[in-house]
Design a protein around this motif. Sequence first.
Motif, PDB file in Angstrom:
ATOM      1  N   GLY A  20      33.374  37.603  50.581  1.00  0.00           N
ATOM      2  CA  GLY A  20      32.332  37.225  49.617  1.00  0.00           C
ATOM      3  C   GLY A  20      32.868  37.294  48.197  1.00  0.00           C
ATOM      4  O   GLY A  20      32.618  36.411  47.367  1.00  0.00           O
ATOM      5  N   ASP A  21      33.632  38.344  47.932  1.00  0.00           N
ATOM      6  CA  ASP A  21      34.232  38.523  46.607  1.00  0.00           C
ATOM      7  C   ASP A  21      35.235  37.404  46.304  1.00  0.00           C
ATOM      8  O   ASP A  21      35.134  36.716  45.279  1.00  0.00           O
ATOM      9  N   SER A  22      36.170  37.187  47.211  1.00  0.00           N
ATOM     10  CA  SER A  22      37.234  36.226  46.893  1.00  0.00           C
ATOM     11  C   SER A  22      36.738  34.772  46.952  1.00  0.00           C
ATOM     12  O   SER A  22      37.239  33.917  46.214  1.00  0.00           O
ATOM     13  N   TYR A  45      41.299  38.624  46.184  1.00  0.00           N
ATOM     14  CA  TYR A  45      40.093  39.381  45.839  1.00  0.00           C
ATOM     15  C   TYR A  45      40.148  39.893  44.406  1.00  0.00           C
ATOM     16  O   TYR A  45      41.194  39.852  43.751  1.00  0.00           O
ATOM     17  N   THR A  46      38.998  40.401  43.933  1.00  0.00           N
ATOM     18  CA  THR A  46      38.908  40.907  42.558  1.00  0.00           C
ATOM     19  C   THR A  46      38.617  42.418  42.574  1.00  0.00           C
ATOM     20  O   THR A  46      38.823  43.085  43.583  1.00  0.00           O
ATOM     21  N   ASP A  47      38.148  42.906  41.434  1.00  0.00           N
ATOM     22  CA  ASP A  47      37.884  44.352  41.295  1.00  0.00           C
ATOM     23  C   ASP A  47      36.926  44.895  42.356  1.00  0.00           C
ATOM     24  O   ASP A  47      37.044  46.049  42.775  1.00  0.00           O
ATOM     25  N   ASP A  48      35.981  44.073  42.799  1.00  0.00           N
ATOM     26  CA  ASP A  48      34.998  44.542  43.783  1.00  0.00           C
ATOM     27  C   ASP A  48      35.704  45.100  45.016  1.00  0.00           C
ATOM     28  O   ASP A  48      35.443  46.217  45.471  1.00  0.00           O
ATOM     29  N   THR A  49      36.616  44.291  45.557  1.00  0.00           N
ATOM     30  CA  THR A  49      37.329  44.677  46.783  1.00  0.00           C
ATOM     31  C   THR A  49      38.379  45.734  46.483  1.00  0.00           C
ATOM     32  O   THR A  49      38.587  46.654  47.289  1.00  0.00           O
ATOM     33  N   ARG A  82      42.355  42.244  37.767  1.00  0.00           N
ATOM     34  CA  ARG A  82      41.417  41.829  38.825  1.00  0.00           C
ATOM     35  C   ARG A  82      40.003  41.557  38.330  1.00  0.00           C
ATOM     36  O   ARG A  82      39.092  41.399  39.119  1.00  0.00           O
ATOM     37  N   GLY A  83      39.813  41.530  37.011  1.00  0.00           N
ATOM     38  CA  GLY A  83      38.488  41.140  36.506  1.00  0.00           C
ATOM     39  C   GLY A  83      37.485  42.271  36.440  1.00  0.00           C
ATOM     40  O   GLY A  83      36.282  42.057  36.619  1.00  0.00           O
ATOM     41  N   TYR A  84      37.963  43.474  36.145  1.00  0.00           N
ATOM     42  CA  TYR A  84      37.067  44.630  36.021  1.00  0.00           C
ATOM     43  C   TYR A  84      36.050  44.439  34.889  1.00  0.00           C
ATOM     44  O   TYR A  84      36.347  43.788  33.882  1.00  0.00           O
ATOM     45  N   THR A 251      28.842  35.506  40.683  1.00  0.00           N
ATOM     46  CA  THR A 251      28.935  35.006  42.059  1.00  0.00           C
ATOM     47  C   THR A 251      29.780  35.885  42.973  1.00  0.00           C
ATOM     48  O   THR A 251      29.455  36.050  44.150  1.00  0.00           O
ATOM     49  N   ASP A 252      30.878  36.423  42.450  1.00  0.00           N
ATOM     50  CA  ASP A 252      31.762  37.201  43.335  1.00  0.00           C
ATOM     51  C   ASP A 252      31.095  38.507  43.768  1.00  0.00           C
ATOM     52  O   ASP A 252      31.163  38.903  44.938  1.00  0.00           O
ATOM     53  N   THR A 253      30.416  39.156  42.834  1.00  0.00           N
ATOM     54  CA  THR A 253      29.809  40.446  43.180  1.00  0.00           C
ATOM     55  C   THR A 253      28.534  40.266  44.000  1.00  0.00           C
ATOM     56  O   THR A 253      28.294  41.015  44.960  1.00  0.00           O
ATOM     57  N   ILE A 254      27.718  39.285  43.670  1.00  0.00           N
ATOM     58  CA  ILE A 254      26.526  39.019  44.490  1.00  0.00           C
ATOM     59  C   ILE A 254      26.991  38.589  45.888  1.00  0.00           C
ATOM     60  O   ILE A 254      26.451  39.045  46.909  1.00  0.00           O
TER      61      ILE A 254
END
Length: 299
Positions: A20-22, A45-49, A82-84, A251-254
């Motif tokens: 979902g994140d990536s 992936y980004t900061d979420d993952t 990673r977009g923190y 979008t990535d976090t939702i």
Amino acid sequence: MNKAELRSRFRGSLLGLALGDSLGAPFEGLPPGDYRFNCSKPLYYTDDTEMMINLAESIIEQRDVLPEKVAEAFIRNLNPYRGYGPGTLSVLALIQKGIPMEQATRMVFPNGSYGNGAAMRVAPVGLVFYRDTKQLLEASEKASIPTHTHPLGIEGARIVALSVGLVLQGTEGDSLISILERNIKTEDFRRKFKLLKELLSKDTSKNEVIERLGNGVLATESVVTSLYAFLRYGNSFEETINFCISLGGDTDTIGAMAAALTGASLSLEGLPPHCLNRLEDYERILTLADRLFVLAEDL
Ligand code: AR6
Ligand code: MG
């Protein structure tokens, strides 16, 4: 539920979150639109993952959620590209300089952050403590405080972790909503849950979801949106993700939060294999899910 199925749900949740994140990341910050996810290229992936992985590894190592250890893991494995969220980066930098955690969070925002950063990473807590709601909620708070001490930032994490724990066991729909509601502490989230029920009870346009539940970086404008996405579209992983990215905004976090739930519900078998094949650190995340499964059996 047999053990093999439960383990597959652990895998589905963590790998769902990472997908979902990536898959959401290319659409972050865009206006709403009819976007579709694309798995034809490698999925980063980004900061979420990254934070989910760090949290999961710390839980496995400590066999518990120990805030100091979680903060250490966040700092040790931080990739700042990673977009923190800016607040989270500042807090971690202060902790690294030796400032005590809770003081650091309040130096960045007066009552701590109410961004969705604690909620987006918390799925491992929902998995490990699924059997004991009280323990699950306490552990969610401990997993939040290294970066998010505002009651709304923490409440976002409590809601996502409890949702993961319940969905894992097959609780969905109205029963899921009513258990969550009984555990809400803040007026802001109580209001959002009223809206959630209203929007689920009728045909609702994407624009109405954005307007009333939100599509932003705050916990209050994304956590309940992700629940809506799961409750409305959770019988299809593809539809869950496409709905989340069509909202634009965060979008990535939702997508990560909704997909952690859809993955917990559908199991690994419900995730698109051609996307999993392209996911960064697929094996590492799969192994983490399996180790969390073993730990949950042990605790
Ligand atoms: N007062 C004012 N503004 C605030 C407050 C507050 N107490 N708390 C948060 N904000 P942050 P995150 C605003 O930076 O939650 C990434 O893309 C402020 O504008 O703590 O870790 C992630 O993937 C702040 O910068 O980050 C997530 O999608 C912002 O909310 C997203 O960013 C986010 O809080 C949030 O990550
Ligand atoms: Mg992100």
